[in-house]
Design a protein around this motif. Sequence first.
Motif, PDB file in Angstrom:
ATOM      1  N   GLN A  63       0.839  -1.203   0.000  1.00  0.00           N
ATOM      2  CA  GLN A  63       0.000   0.000   0.000  1.00  0.00           C
ATOM      3  C   GLN A  63       0.874   1.253   0.000  1.00  0.00           C
ATOM      4  OE1 GLN A  63      -0.610  -2.238   2.790  1.00  0.00           O
ATOM      5  NE2 GLN A  63      -2.171  -3.366   1.656  1.00  0.00           N
ATOM      6  N   THR A  64       0.474   2.208  -0.800  1.00  0.00           N
ATOM      7  CA  THR A  64       1.089   3.526  -0.764  1.00  0.00           C
ATOM      8  C   THR A  64       0.213   4.485  -1.565  1.00  0.00           C
ATOM      9  OG1 THR A  64       3.178   4.747  -1.022  1.00  0.00           O
ATOM     10  CG2 THR A  64       2.523   3.332  -2.843  1.00  0.00           C
ATOM     11  N   ASN A  65       0.463   5.774  -1.382  1.00  0.00           N
ATOM     12  CA  ASN A  65      -0.239   6.813  -2.154  1.00  0.00           C
ATOM     13  C   ASN A  65       0.794   7.809  -2.660  1.00  0.00           C
ATOM     14  OD1 ASN A  65      -2.324   6.209   0.407  1.00  0.00           O
ATOM     15  ND2 ASN A  65      -3.286   6.230  -1.622  1.00  0.00           N
ATOM     16  N   LEU A  66       0.726   8.114  -3.964  1.00  0.00           N
ATOM     17  CA  LEU A  66       1.678   9.018  -4.583  1.00  0.00           C
ATOM     18  C   LEU A  66       0.916  10.095  -5.346  1.00  0.00           C
ATOM     19  CD1 LEU A  66       3.897   6.216  -6.166  1.00  0.00           C
ATOM     20  CD2 LEU A  66       4.387   7.431  -4.036  1.00  0.00           C
ATOM     21  N   GLN A  67       1.470  11.294  -5.383  1.00  0.00           N
ATOM     22  CA  GLN A  67       0.826  12.369  -6.133  1.00  0.00           C
ATOM     23  C   GLN A  67       1.877  13.365  -6.586  1.00  0.00           C
ATOM     24  OE1 GLN A  67      -2.685  13.986  -4.329  1.00  0.00           O
ATOM     25  NE2 GLN A  67      -2.727  15.808  -5.640  1.00  0.00           N
ATOM     26  N   ARG A 437      10.222  -1.815  -5.761  1.00  0.00           N
ATOM     27  CA  ARG A 437       9.208  -0.879  -5.276  1.00  0.00           C
ATOM     28  C   ARG A 437       9.716   0.556  -5.384  1.00  0.00           C
ATOM     29  NH1 ARG A 437       6.680  -0.829   0.914  1.00  0.00           N
ATOM     30  NH2 ARG A 437       6.092   1.367   0.929  1.00  0.00           N
ATOM     31  N   SER A 438      10.988   0.775  -5.079  1.00  0.00           N
ATOM     32  CA  SER A 438      11.559   2.120  -5.167  1.00  0.00           C
ATOM     33  C   SER A 438      11.534   2.619  -6.615  1.00  0.00           C
ATOM     34  CB  SER A 438      12.989   2.108  -4.636  1.00  0.00           C
ATOM     35  OG  SER A 438      13.588   3.375  -4.795  1.00  0.00           O
ATOM     36  N   THR A 439      11.853   1.727  -7.554  1.00  0.00           N
ATOM     37  CA  THR A 439      11.806   2.100  -8.978  1.00  0.00           C
ATOM     38  C   THR A 439      10.380   2.451  -9.386  1.00  0.00           C
ATOM     39  OG1 THR A 439      13.696   0.685  -9.495  1.00  0.00           O
ATOM     40  CG2 THR A 439      12.262   1.312 -11.326  1.00  0.00           C
ATOM     41  N   PHE A 440       9.428   1.637  -8.961  1.00  0.00           N
ATOM     42  CA  PHE A 440       8.020   1.901  -9.284  1.00  0.00           C
ATOM     43  C   PHE A 440       7.602   3.273  -8.789  1.00  0.00           C
ATOM     44  CE2 PHE A 440       3.709   1.984  -7.518  1.00  0.00           C
ATOM     45  CZ  PHE A 440       2.960   1.828  -8.684  1.00  0.00           C
ATOM     46  N   GLU A 441       7.916   3.589  -7.544  1.00  0.00           N
ATOM     47  CA  GLU A 441       7.473   4.849  -6.957  1.00  0.00           C
ATOM     48  C   GLU A 441       8.177   6.044  -7.600  1.00  0.00           C
ATOM     49  OE1 GLU A 441       7.970   4.358  -2.763  1.00  0.00           O
ATOM     50  OE2 GLU A 441       6.378   2.845  -2.605  1.00  0.00           O
ATOM     51  N   THR A 442       9.374   5.817  -8.147  1.00  0.00           N
ATOM     52  CA  THR A 442      10.081   6.887  -8.850  1.00  0.00           C
ATOM     53  C   THR A 442       9.503   7.117 -10.230  1.00  0.00           C
ATOM     54  OG1 THR A 442      12.146   6.403  -7.674  1.00  0.00           O
ATOM     55  CG2 THR A 442      12.330   7.617  -9.760  1.00  0.00           C
ATOM     56  N   MET A 443       9.157   6.036 -10.926  1.00  0.00           N
ATOM     57  CA  MET A 443       8.850   6.127 -12.346  1.00  0.00           C
ATOM     58  C   MET A 443       7.367   6.184 -12.696  1.00  0.00           C
ATOM     59  SD  MET A 443      11.702   6.430 -13.811  1.00  0.00           S
ATOM     60  CE  MET A 443      11.066   6.284 -15.479  1.00  0.00           C
ATOM     61  N   ILE A 465      -3.710   0.831  -8.386  1.00  0.00           N
ATOM     62  CA  ILE A 465      -2.996  -0.435  -8.507  1.00  0.00           C
ATOM     63  C   ILE A 465      -3.608  -1.443  -7.536  1.00  0.00           C
ATOM     64  CG2 ILE A 465      -0.777  -1.611  -8.254  1.00  0.00           C
ATOM     65  CD1 ILE A 465      -0.798   0.303 -10.570  1.00  0.00           C
ATOM     66  N   ASP A 466      -4.062  -2.605  -8.077  1.00  0.00           N
ATOM     67  CA  ASP A 466      -4.693  -3.603  -7.205  1.00  0.00           C
ATOM     68  C   ASP A 466      -3.947  -4.932  -7.150  1.00  0.00           C
ATOM     69  OD1 ASP A 466      -5.277  -4.647  -9.682  1.00  0.00           O
ATOM     70  OD2 ASP A 466      -7.459  -4.478  -9.492  1.00  0.00           O
ATOM     71  N   ARG A 467      -2.975  -5.143  -8.070  1.00  0.00           N
ATOM     72  CA  ARG A 467      -2.209  -6.391  -8.039  1.00  0.00           C
ATOM     73  C   ARG A 467      -0.764  -6.115  -8.435  1.00  0.00           C
ATOM     74  NH1 ARG A 467      -4.585 -11.300 -11.317  1.00  0.00           N
ATOM     75  NH2 ARG A 467      -2.968 -12.388 -10.131  1.00  0.00           N
ATOM     76  N   VAL A 468       0.146  -6.818  -7.763  1.00  0.00           N
ATOM     77  CA  VAL A 468       1.555  -6.828  -8.148  1.00  0.00           C
ATOM     78  C   VAL A 468       1.932  -8.292  -8.346  1.00  0.00           C
ATOM     79  CG1 VAL A 468       3.904  -6.206  -7.523  1.00  0.00           C
ATOM     80  CG2 VAL A 468       1.994  -4.765  -6.776  1.00  0.00           C
ATOM     81  N   ILE A 469       2.462  -8.625  -9.522  1.00  0.00           N
ATOM     82  CA  ILE A 469       2.677 -10.021  -9.885  1.00  0.00           C
ATOM     83  C   ILE A 469       4.131 -10.239 -10.282  1.00  0.00           C
ATOM     84  CG2 ILE A 469       1.997 -11.889 -11.448  1.00  0.00           C
ATOM     85  CD1 ILE A 469      -0.620 -10.355 -11.911  1.00  0.00           C
TER      86      ILE A 469
END
Length: 526
Positions: A63-67, A437-443, A465-469
């Motif tokens: 879980q996280t929230n980004l804006q 996860r860090s790459t995802f939140e950056t990009m 985002i509801d699934r990470v596979i």
Amino acid sequence: MKKNKWLLATGMIMVLGLSACQKSPDSSIVVNKDLDNLIDQAQNGENGGVNVTDVAQNYDTYQTNLQDDSLGVIVNVDARVDIPKTDQMSVFRVAQAPISQELLTKVQQELVSGTLYDGAALSIQTKADIERELQSEREYYNSLAQEYEGEDLRTMQEEAQRMIDSCQELYESAPTEVRWSDYPSDGQLHSAAERYQEDTNNEFYSWHYGLNPNGQVYYGVTDGADGTQRSLYVQNNPERGNCIRYRSDKHGYEWVAGIQQSNLEAVKGGGYAQDIWDAAGDIPQRIYDQYGGEITFAEIQDEPVTISQEEAIGMADAFLTKLGIEDFQYYDGGLYNEVLDLRYKSDLDERDGFGYRKEYILSYMRNIDGAFVTFEAAGKHEEGWNGDSYVKKDWGIECIEFRINDSGIVGFDYYSPLTIVETVVDQSNMKTFEEVRSTFETMVTVANAVDPYIYEDGGSVTIEIDRVILGYARISEADSYDTGLVVPVWDFKGKKTTSYGSGATYGSVITINAIDGSVIDRQLGY
């Protein structure tokens, strides 16, 4: 007025190849991806020999929230983290494989009841076929006075009369019925050029040769004498991909030519999906919009579904065993309604409602030692000028899809088959989920930013985002459309909603290479 089936067929195939390519962000994370360097990292990276569970660090949810207001992107993550039941993941070299004559023969033997004839016979219009067209054209002519007047009315009537005259001329020379014996089928693959040269006036093979001048084709149909119309089609096309497709219907011949890959992901995520919706729900508005709004739909009642989904999966499993296709497992599916694309010899009158039927649609994906090669977004696509040459190429994602009801297997598609050439790295090094996860939140905000040059008034993008596979994906070099690597990846899936354009879509929002942490552009294929 009734649709022009052939024009619709041609248009649909063109649409499948016209999706736009977006540039990847100019970042070291997403550019300069060399396969030799990737293999070296898989063999000699920091996290050598780690267990898959350890790489995921026992994540069950994320879980996280980004804006980012400057980019117009909001990202909300409340996702289940899916980890394959395997101790290790590897790297494989793969190549695109053609549909073989052996597979075509096996599918024909297992699914087709009755003699197959050359599918070109369906292009022959009988007097009854043309009479239906004439009736439709006359009705259209008579309706013009309700919409037009003056010079506009005269112009439209003149054009409509030309269509009526053309149909009338065809009617005079048309046969009363198709003589199927004039269209024998040898059940063999032939070069598209050979089929075209046999009869350059043949509508189907002329069209097919235009799209596939260097490939192979097979098109066979039954005569429908037993009350069921069956169609079997193969294309091996260096530019557009390889596939085998089968359909069985009681009300006409369904269109099978070309590659039209699964859109189950869009249905499940609430996004756009052509002609398919959950059988438990009402007909969605997008289906009405696609057919022009003021349209009715009629459920086909004589092809019911009383079997369970487990029974349907059992039929599909048994069929793959008979074909000798290994390493594929049930991936996704359910009970759906589908509007049938009956292009030929249909006994359903569209004015009484487009026919749809209930059926299980089941997708199967390659499974390697417990981990799926995932179907999460588009395959590799390129279109545009490359130097002095115009290039248009597609390499779809390998997938097998079934349609099943009480009649048995009424639809079978095998798209973009691969062959595993070798195991390049038996146990790959991988980034930890914390690093990914860090790459995802950056990009994720950068990759989905609103383009101010296109949308001058601004706009916004909201991603849920509801699934990470953790699974496998095929990647390749920029100019390779027949070889590549299958590597471990993390897919971040969800719904993307924009305040402009097409609205909501569902699928992989970002795919991250689990070996080097680079972002994979699913459209570019690397």
